[in-house]
Design an enzyme around this catalytic site. Sequence first.
Site, PDB file in Angstrom:
ATOM      1  N   SER A  61      12.947 -17.605   2.444  1.00  0.00           N
ATOM      2  CA  SER A  61      13.691 -16.085   2.006  1.00  0.00           C
ATOM      3  C   SER A  61      14.348 -15.805   3.499  1.00  0.00           C
ATOM      4  CB  SER A  61      12.552 -15.263   1.825  1.00  0.00           C
ATOM      5  OG  SER A  61      11.850 -15.279   0.562  1.00  0.00           O
ATOM      6  N   HIS A 111      11.961  -8.494   2.720  1.00  0.00           N
ATOM      7  CA  HIS A 111      10.723  -8.666   2.017  1.00  0.00           C
ATOM      8  C   HIS A 111       9.913  -9.474   3.212  1.00  0.00           C
ATOM      9  CE1 HIS A 111      10.457  -7.542  -2.175  1.00  0.00           C
ATOM     10  NE2 HIS A 111      11.533  -7.234  -2.012  1.00  0.00           N
ATOM     11  N   ASP A 122      17.642  -6.365  -0.437  1.00  0.00           N
ATOM     12  CA  ASP A 122      16.512  -7.306   0.228  1.00  0.00           C
ATOM     13  C   ASP A 122      17.316  -7.613   1.669  1.00  0.00           C
ATOM     14  OD1 ASP A 122      14.287  -9.728  -0.327  1.00  0.00           O
ATOM     15  OD2 ASP A 122      14.355  -8.232   1.121  1.00  0.00           O
TER      16      ASP A 122
END
Length: 232
Positions: free
Chosen positions: A183, A41, A89
């Site tokens: 992230s 992402h 992801d």
Amino acid sequence: ILRGWEAQPHLRPYMASLQLDGKHICGGFLIAPQWVLSAAHCTEQMGDKHFQVLLGAHSLSAPEPHKRLYNVKAQIAHPGSNIHNNRDDLLLLQLEEKAELNEHVKVLPFQREDREVAADTLCDTAGWGTITHSGKRPDRLQEVQRPVISRELCNHRTRHDRTITEKMMCTDSNKKDTCKGDSGGPLVCNGVAEGVVTAGSRVCGNYKKPAIYTRIAPYAEWIDSIMASRDG
Ligand SMILES: NCc1cccc(Nc2n[nH]c3ncnc(Nc4cccc(O)c4)c23)c1
């Protein structure tokens, strides 16, 4: 990282900052001398720009002896990753050259046995992500310790409502939590990377939306195959 604390400088020498035009975008970590693992992402903000990877850093801005910015030779998102959900992801980044390993730059081993981390296990996560809901960004690496919660609880109707697959895991997000910019960083349990931070619902610090991580063990073969196939 919300309600965490400043990490001990260089005690997490595997931490990487993925940057665009000198700005921290996402975390990541060194899994081999020439490879960083992060989250797919993170590429959504790139446009036609290219990541650079900062290794050996504690402060993002101050000059530090072992800090070094690497260009990225290749970046491979997991084929199953997409913008509509959190599945698969993962992002592999091949550095332009092997990182110079030292006291401040080290590889972090990742879990290869596909076995659940027990609920209540205390794990660490670190990053240069936002430290307030208003989006304040830290200059120095932050860390926080969080307990793993069962997939059953994480999948409860009032939490992530059956979206957590067996390739994901969760930690409690009551107050202390990961947030924007974390992230791609690792969830480290007993010194081993068990997961990679994914934004999930993007909510931070709300116990109703536990933090979600992509478990690494189920992807060990994919990771090995990519690293082996590129002048490994
Ligand atoms: N805790 C899960 C988690 C892990 C990693 C990233 C994230 N959040 C985010 N990832 N990307 C984002 N883009 C915009 N806003 C975001 N979260 C946000 C921003 C302001 C206040 C607040 O309470 C939450 C995020 C959330």
